[in-house]
Write a protein that holds these residues in place. Structure first.
Motif, PDB file in Angstrom:
ATOM      1  N   ALA A 121       0.807  -1.229   0.000  1.00 40.62           N
ATOM      2  CA  ALA A 121       0.000   0.000   0.000  1.00 40.62           C
ATOM      3  C   ALA A 121       0.842   1.283   0.000  1.00 40.62           C
ATOM      4  O   ALA A 121       0.551   2.213  -0.770  1.00 40.62           O
ATOM      5  N   PRO A 122       1.896   1.415   0.824  1.00 37.66           N
ATOM      6  CA  PRO A 122       2.689   2.659   0.784  1.00 37.66           C
ATOM      7  C   PRO A 122       3.356   2.900  -0.573  1.00 37.66           C
ATOM      8  O   PRO A 122       3.432   4.038  -1.044  1.00 37.66           O
TER       9      PRO A 122
ATOM     10  N   ALA B 115       2.252   1.794  -3.478  1.00 34.58           N
ATOM     11  CA  ALA B 115       1.197   2.151  -4.429  1.00 34.58           C
ATOM     12  C   ALA B 115       0.829   3.623  -4.300  1.00 34.58           C
ATOM     13  O   ALA B 115       0.575   4.308  -5.299  1.00 34.58           O
ATOM     14  N   THR B 116       0.808   4.116  -3.071  1.00 33.58           N
ATOM     15  CA  THR B 116       0.519   5.536  -2.854  1.00 33.58           C
ATOM     16  C   THR B 116       1.574   6.409  -3.518  1.00 33.58           C
ATOM     17  O   THR B 116       1.256   7.435  -4.137  1.00 33.58           O
ATOM     18  N   GLU B 117       2.828   6.022  -3.397  1.00 29.45           N
ATOM     19  CA  GLU B 117       3.900   6.772  -4.051  1.00 29.45           C
ATOM     20  C   GLU B 117       3.772   6.711  -5.572  1.00 29.45           C
ATOM     21  O   GLU B 117       4.032   7.686  -6.273  1.00 29.45           O
ATOM     22  N   LEU B 118       3.366   5.546  -6.089  1.00 29.46           N
ATOM     23  CA  LEU B 118       3.253   5.377  -7.531  1.00 29.46           C
ATOM     24  C   LEU B 118       2.258   6.363  -8.135  1.00 29.46           C
ATOM     25  O   LEU B 118       2.514   6.945  -9.191  1.00 29.46           O
ATOM     26  N   VAL B 119       1.117   6.547  -7.455  1.00 28.84           N
ATOM     27  CA  VAL B 119       0.090   7.459  -7.987  1.00 28.84           C
ATOM     28  C   VAL B 119       0.215   8.864  -7.408  1.00 28.84           C
ATOM     29  O   VAL B 119      -0.633   9.718  -7.648  1.00 28.84           O
ATOM     30  N   ARG B 120       1.268   9.070  -6.600  1.00 26.94           N
ATOM     31  CA  ARG B 120       1.535  10.389  -6.009  1.00 26.94           C
ATOM     32  C   ARG B 120       0.347  10.864  -5.168  1.00 26.94           C
ATOM     33  O   ARG B 120      -0.076  12.022  -5.228  1.00 26.94           O
TER      34      ARG B 120
ATOM     35  N   THR C 299      -2.868   5.432   1.779  1.00 24.95           N
ATOM     36  CA  THR C 299      -2.333   4.167   2.297  1.00 24.95           C
ATOM     37  C   THR C 299      -3.290   3.551   3.299  1.00 24.95           C
ATOM     38  O   THR C 299      -3.573   2.342   3.262  1.00 24.95           O
ATOM     39  N   ARG C 300      -3.835   4.357   4.203  1.00 26.64           N
ATOM     40  CA  ARG C 300      -4.771   3.835   5.209  1.00 26.64           C
ATOM     41  C   ARG C 300      -6.060   3.353   4.558  1.00 26.64           C
ATOM     42  O   ARG C 300      -6.632   2.334   4.964  1.00 26.64           O
ATOM     43  N   VAL C 301      -6.521   4.079   3.556  1.00 24.44           N
ATOM     44  CA  VAL C 301      -7.748   3.673   2.855  1.00 24.44           C
ATOM     45  C   VAL C 301      -7.538   2.331   2.149  1.00 24.44           C
ATOM     46  O   VAL C 301      -8.393   1.437   2.202  1.00 24.44           O
TER      47      VAL C 301
END
Length: 496
Positions: free
Chosen positions: A100-101, A103-108, A114-116
């Motif tokens: 998750a973290p 993936a969050t960086e990937l889509v900026r 991340t929590r969602v």
């Protein structure tokens, strides 16, 4: 009509009824939630679903399809399938939690994404555990039970929980709570109806046998995820969270009725096609009938949605979503092509020929990657990215159609004629609604203009059903008994 044909028709009626009920419920729900939440909230959830859809196909492991398509099924097979579901669902949840973290960086995205993602990932466990029971319901052709469980889980789990959470000020978390309750009920209700054994059984040879087919389905599902959500991923990364939210709501309006119709059909057709997969002539005739009927429904319905996009966005979503209106027509056409291709994929899945689909998806993915790179290099915005998505879907449908034409040569001409008739009817519908808008625009409120368009479209549909005997899709609907008696005059149902 044979017993199988009668059961299929009844199943279509029940699943379409559930689909219509879901549309009637979801439209006001979407209108209310669009006013309680912001584009950023929907953008966060849309990006979270991108990650979850990545794992969702592996969470199910193709287990539902494997249960439906399998020639013989014993209690031991069911226990092994449930054990696989438990393992695959748990591993999928753990994998999403870890990535998750990144993936969050990937889509900026913001840190909250991340929590969602991590919270919503619990749906993967529910989805996997419910797959065997859902497959057993479909295999037994208990379409009424399937329709009722789908509708109740959506109405109570998603809509009621999501709405009450949004009223309490939960923001994006109202979408998370609604999604989790929806998938929990989708798993629980079939299990209560089927009551299969929940005792785990580790049998490696049996597991390999089940995954031999289910794994191929999962790989194809993963590639479908990459191709179908590629545009949303590119928009979220290169255009922004708000644009992703606009794209998500526009896609909802563009595809909601289309998606409900095709999903309902797929749930019925997979077990029906699976039962006659070795009867080539009968399977080819059924495939032709389904293409004729599906194309004639989806393309004119897209024309209604596209020609009414301004009014639909203004009334259902509100002023803060104005930018979504221009996206609806193209997204609607993307949805039509994707759903037609999904239907063809259901047919080959029932035949057990899921391997060649991988190559078609890889070709589509190559088109998307290349087209997106060119669009971004040329400074293209969201419209250019959507044009790339549309091109990719068109190529995928053309390749699938060419493949099936080789498998069933006798279907080429009737299928081509069905597509041409559906496209012509869609063009005529759009033209009539466009003329109506230019006649009434500025002379009546938006709500009355939309009502006039829908009434006109409904009148065209009734005329088509009653007097359009030359249209292949109408003939199929009459022969299969899918139209009300008042619209069929004295056209007898075809026997098989």
């Amino acid at each position: 009509m044979t017993q199988l044909g009668s059961a299929t028709v009844k199943g279509m009626r029940w699943t379409y009824l559930a689909g219509v009920a879901a549309i009637v419920l979801q439209l006001p729900y979407a209108a209310v939630m669009a006013r309680l939440l912001t584009p950023e909230d929907f953008g966060l959830m849309a990006l979270a679903h991108l990650v979850l859809r990545f794992a969702h196909h592996f969470a199910q492991g193709g287990l539902r399809s494997a249960v439906v398509q399998r020639a013989t099924l014993t209690d031991r097979d069911i226990r092994v399938t449930f054990t696989l579901a438990l393992l695959v669902g748990t591993c999928s949840f753990a994998a999403v939690w870890c990535v998750a973290p990144y993936a969050t960086e990937l889509v900026r995205g913001p840190a909250e994404l991340t929590r969602v993602i991590r919270a919503t990932a619990l749906m993967l466990v529910f989805m996997a555990l419910g797959a065997p029971a859902a497959g057993l319901l479909a295999r037994a052709m208990r379409y009424r039970a399937v329709a009722l469980t789908d509708f109740l889980s959506f109405a109570v789990g998603y809509c009621l929980v999501g709405f009450t959470s949004a009223l309490s000020g939960a923001g994006v978390w109202s979408l998370v709570y609604g999604t989790l309750c929806w998938y929990f009920l989708q798993a629980l209700l079939p299990c209560l109806l089927v009551r299969h054994s929940l005792r785990p059984l580790f049998d490696l040879p049996a597991m390999r046998d089940i995954l031999g087919f289910g794994g191929k389905v999962s790989v194809n599902g993963f590639l479908e995820y990459l191709t179908e959500d590629f545009g949303k991923l590119a928009i979220g990364r290169y255009v922004g969270i708000t644009a992703a939210g606009l794209y998500d709501r526009a896609a909802l309006l563009a595809s909601l009725p289309l998606h409900q119709i095709q999903t309902a059909a797929s749930k019925v057709l997979l077990p029906a096609f699976s039962r006659i997969r070795h009867e080539t002539g009968r399977l080819g005739a059924s495939y032709t009938d389904c293409v004729c009927l599906t194309a004639l429904i989806l393309l004119p319905l897209w024309a209604v949605i596209g020609a009414s996009s301004d009014q639909l966005v203004a009334l259902l979503l509100g002023g803060q979503w104005t930018g979504a209106a221009e996206l609806v027509p193209m997204l609607g056409l993307v949805s039509v092509l994707a759903l037609l291709a999904q239907f063809l994929g259901t047919l080959v899945e029932a035949m057990g020929l899921v391997g060649p689909k991988v190559l078609i998806h890889l070709v589509q993915l190559a088109v998307l990657v290349t087209g997106t790179a060119l669009a971004l290099a040329a400074g293209g915005g969201i419209q250019a990215l959507m044009a790339v998505v549309l091109t990719g879907q068109a190529i995928r449908l053309a390749l699938l159609q060419a493949w099936l034409s080789r498998l069933f040569p006798a279907t080429r001409r009737p299928v081509a004629a069905a597509y041409a008739q559906a496209a012509g009817l869609a063009a005529a519908t759009w033209t009539v609604l466009w003329c109506l808008q230019h006649t009434l625009d500025g002379r009546c409120p938006t709500a009355l203009l939309l009502a006039a368009k829908l009434i006109t479209a409904g009148a065209l549909a009734v005329c088509c059903a009653r007097y359009g005997g030359s249209l292949r899709g109408v003939r199929v609907a009459r022969e299969r008994g899918l139209l009300p008696a008042a619209l069929t005059r004295h056209h007898p149902a075809r026997t098989q």
